[in-house]
Design a protein around this motif. Structure first.
Motif, PDB file in Angstrom:
ATOM      1  N   GLY A 104      19.905  75.092  10.627  1.00  0.00           N
ATOM      2  CA  GLY A 104      19.159  76.161   9.970  1.00  0.00           C
ATOM      3  C   GLY A 104      18.686  77.176  10.991  1.00  0.00           C
ATOM      4  N   THR A 105      19.419  78.275  11.106  1.00  0.00           N
ATOM      5  CA  THR A 105      19.030  79.332  12.042  1.00  0.00           C
ATOM      6  C   THR A 105      17.865  80.095  11.424  1.00  0.00           C
ATOM      7  N   TYR A 106      16.674  79.837  11.871  1.00  0.00           N
ATOM      8  CA  TYR A 106      15.459  80.507  11.410  1.00  0.00           C
ATOM      9  C   TYR A 106      14.946  80.007  10.060  1.00  0.00           C
ATOM     10  N   SER A 107      15.667  79.119   9.371  1.00  0.00           N
ATOM     11  CA  SER A 107      15.150  78.810   8.039  1.00  0.00           C
ATOM     12  C   SER A 107      15.401  77.385   7.558  1.00  0.00           C
ATOM     13  N   TRP A 108      15.380  76.406   8.420  1.00  0.00           N
ATOM     14  CA  TRP A 108      15.295  75.024   7.949  1.00  0.00           C
ATOM     15  C   TRP A 108      14.800  74.164   9.102  1.00  0.00           C
ATOM     16  N   GLY A 109      13.704  73.468   8.897  1.00  0.00           N
ATOM     17  CA  GLY A 109      13.178  72.572   9.913  1.00  0.00           C
ATOM     18  C   GLY A 109      12.052  73.158  10.752  1.00  0.00           C
ATOM     19  N   TYR A 110      11.524  74.308  10.342  1.00  0.00           N
ATOM     20  CA  TYR A 110      10.524  75.002  11.169  1.00  0.00           C
ATOM     21  C   TYR A 110       9.093  74.906  10.624  1.00  0.00           C
ATOM     22  N   GLU A 111       8.869  74.061   9.622  1.00  0.00           N
ATOM     23  CA  GLU A 111       7.562  73.992   8.975  1.00  0.00           C
ATOM     24  C   GLU A 111       6.434  73.647   9.951  1.00  0.00           C
ATOM     25  N   ALA A 112       6.629  72.602  10.752  1.00  0.00           N
ATOM     26  CA  ALA A 112       5.575  72.182  11.692  1.00  0.00           C
ATOM     27  C   ALA A 112       5.380  73.223  12.796  1.00  0.00           C
ATOM     28  N   ILE A 113       6.457  73.865  13.197  1.00  0.00           N
ATOM     29  CA  ILE A 113       6.375  74.916  14.224  1.00  0.00           C
ATOM     30  C   ILE A 113       5.541  76.079  13.707  1.00  0.00           C
ATOM     31  N   ILE A 114       5.798  76.508  12.481  1.00  0.00           N
ATOM     32  CA  ILE A 114       5.051  77.627  11.886  1.00  0.00           C
ATOM     33  C   ILE A 114       3.589  77.249  11.684  1.00  0.00           C
ATOM     34  N   LYS A 115       3.358  76.009  11.256  1.00  0.00           N
ATOM     35  CA  LYS A 115       1.975  75.560  11.064  1.00  0.00           C
ATOM     36  C   LYS A 115       1.205  75.606  12.383  1.00  0.00           C
ATOM     37  N   ASN A 116       1.894  75.313  13.479  1.00  0.00           N
ATOM     38  CA  ASN A 116       1.292  75.309  14.812  1.00  0.00           C
ATOM     39  C   ASN A 116       1.193  76.716  15.416  1.00  0.00           C
ATOM     40  N   ASP A 117       2.117  77.599  15.056  1.00  0.00           N
ATOM     41  CA  ASP A 117       2.183  78.949  15.628  1.00  0.00           C
ATOM     42  C   ASP A 117       2.503  79.958  14.526  1.00  0.00           C
ATOM     43  N   ARG A 118       1.454  80.438  13.864  1.00  0.00           N
ATOM     44  CA  ARG A 118       1.622  81.341  12.712  1.00  0.00           C
ATOM     45  C   ARG A 118       2.308  82.657  13.082  1.00  0.00           C
ATOM     46  N   SER A 119       2.291  83.022  14.355  1.00  0.00           N
ATOM     47  CA  SER A 119       2.859  84.313  14.759  1.00  0.00           C
ATOM     48  C   SER A 119       4.372  84.374  14.569  1.00  0.00           C
ATOM     49  N   VAL A 120       5.039  83.220  14.447  1.00  0.00           N
ATOM     50  CA  VAL A 120       6.492  83.223  14.293  1.00  0.00           C
ATOM     51  C   VAL A 120       6.933  83.184  12.831  1.00  0.00           C
ATOM     52  N   ALA A 121       5.988  83.133  11.903  1.00  0.00           N
ATOM     53  CA  ALA A 121       6.328  83.029  10.482  1.00  0.00           C
ATOM     54  C   ALA A 121       6.970  84.310   9.967  1.00  0.00           C
ATOM     55  N   ALA A 122       8.039  84.142   9.186  1.00  0.00           N
ATOM     56  CA  ALA A 122       8.655  85.271   8.488  1.00  0.00           C
ATOM     57  C   ALA A 122       7.651  85.853   7.506  1.00  0.00           C
ATOM     58  N   LYS A 123       7.858  87.085   7.109  1.00  0.00           N
ATOM     59  CA  LYS A 123       6.961  87.764   6.164  1.00  0.00           C
ATOM     60  C   LYS A 123       7.720  88.110   4.883  1.00  0.00           C
ATOM     61  N   SER A 124       7.018  88.018   3.764  1.00  0.00           N
ATOM     62  CA  SER A 124       7.591  88.469   2.499  1.00  0.00           C
ATOM     63  C   SER A 124       7.446  89.987   2.421  1.00  0.00           C
ATOM     64  N   GLN A 125       7.934  90.594   1.348  1.00  0.00           N
ATOM     65  CA  GLN A 125       7.835  92.049   1.187  1.00  0.00           C
ATOM     66  C   GLN A 125       6.386  92.520   1.171  1.00  0.00           C
ATOM     67  N   ASP A 126       5.485  91.656   0.661  1.00  0.00           N
ATOM     68  CA  ASP A 126       4.067  92.043   0.625  1.00  0.00           C
ATOM     69  C   ASP A 126       3.304  91.598   1.884  1.00  0.00           C
ATOM     70  N   GLY A 127       4.036  91.074   2.879  1.00  0.00           N
ATOM     71  CA  GLY A 127       3.418  90.707   4.153  1.00  0.00           C
ATOM     72  C   GLY A 127       2.903  89.285   4.243  1.00  0.00           C
ATOM     73  N   ALA A 128       3.070  88.502   3.171  1.00  0.00           N
ATOM     74  CA  ALA A 128       2.603  87.109   3.186  1.00  0.00           C
ATOM     75  C   ALA A 128       3.492  86.271   4.108  1.00  0.00           C
ATOM     76  N   PRO A 129       2.894  85.377   4.916  1.00  0.00           N
ATOM     77  CA  PRO A 129       3.698  84.557   5.830  1.00  0.00           C
ATOM     78  C   PRO A 129       4.453  83.448   5.100  1.00  0.00           C
TER      79      PRO A 129
END
Length: 199
Positions: A104-129
């Motif tokens: 998963g390039t950028y989109s499978w297996g990254y849940e714990a990483i994002i929880k630990n480092d919110r700055s890497v989270a993708a954004k929706s159209q309305d800016g939600a992480p």
């Protein structure tokens, strides 16, 4: 196989337990266990696939089903899991097959990483992480991708890598899909990842 056949015929097992001989009951998909039944099931499937003249088997979930840890290294420290991966790879080789690492390039297996480092989270159209996908505008996102690939490809002899770039969403921030469009964004990150693998 005749001269007009495809040279590279890929069997898609998808997730490691999708060919399981004893289906797990009441499990969320993808089933996370990597046990002796998983190994036996993959080998039995490869018996059929090799007889049907496939040359490669595509499998997701060998190194982790979900949630790589932020340090990445500890995901590859499980000797029992590592032994099972090596057993599957040897069985494939014995049958004239290669295993393609589902990744998963950028989109499978990254849940714990994002929880630990919110700055890497993708954004929706309305800016939600996103809780699942990474933002390519943050260089740290690709550092996580590279670390996983470094461990997986130095530890195991995979015959290829299957890149999935938007399985659980994709980033719509101004520098990602909003800038390039969905197709352009996914093409760009897959190309970047493929270039890194080839390097």
């Amino acid at each position: 196989m005749n001269a007009n056949s495809y040279k590279y015929r890929i069997a898609f097992d998808i997730w490691l337990n999708d060919v399981r001989l004893q289906p797990p009951l009441l499990e969320s998909w993808p089933a996370p266990q990597f046990d002796d039944v998983t190994v036996e099931s993959l080998i039995r499937a490869m018996d059929v696939q090799s007889q049907a003249a496939y040359s490669m088997v595509d499998v997701f979930g060998l190194t982790a089903t979900t949630a790589y840890p932020p340090d990445i290294a500890s995901a590859f420290a499980d000797k029992e899991r590592s032994s099972r991966v090596h057993k599957v790879l040897r069985a494939a080789k014995d049958r004239g097959l290669e295993i393609s690492l589902g990744f998963g390039t950028y989109s499978w297996g990254y849940e714990a990483i994002i929880k630990n480092d919110r700055s890497v989270a993708a954004k929706s159209q309305d800016g939600a992480p996103s809780a699942f996908a990474l933002c390519d505008a943050n260089p740290e996102s690709f550092e996580y991708v590279k670390k996983i690939l470094d461990y997986a490809l130095s530890e195991f002899d995979f015959g290829g890598v299957h890149l999935e770039s938007a399985d659980q969403g994709f980033c719509r921030c101004p520098e990602c899909a909003d800038k390039y469009g969905l197709v352009g964004y996914n093409t760009r990150i897959n190309e970047k990842t493929a270039d890194y693998i080839k390097s």
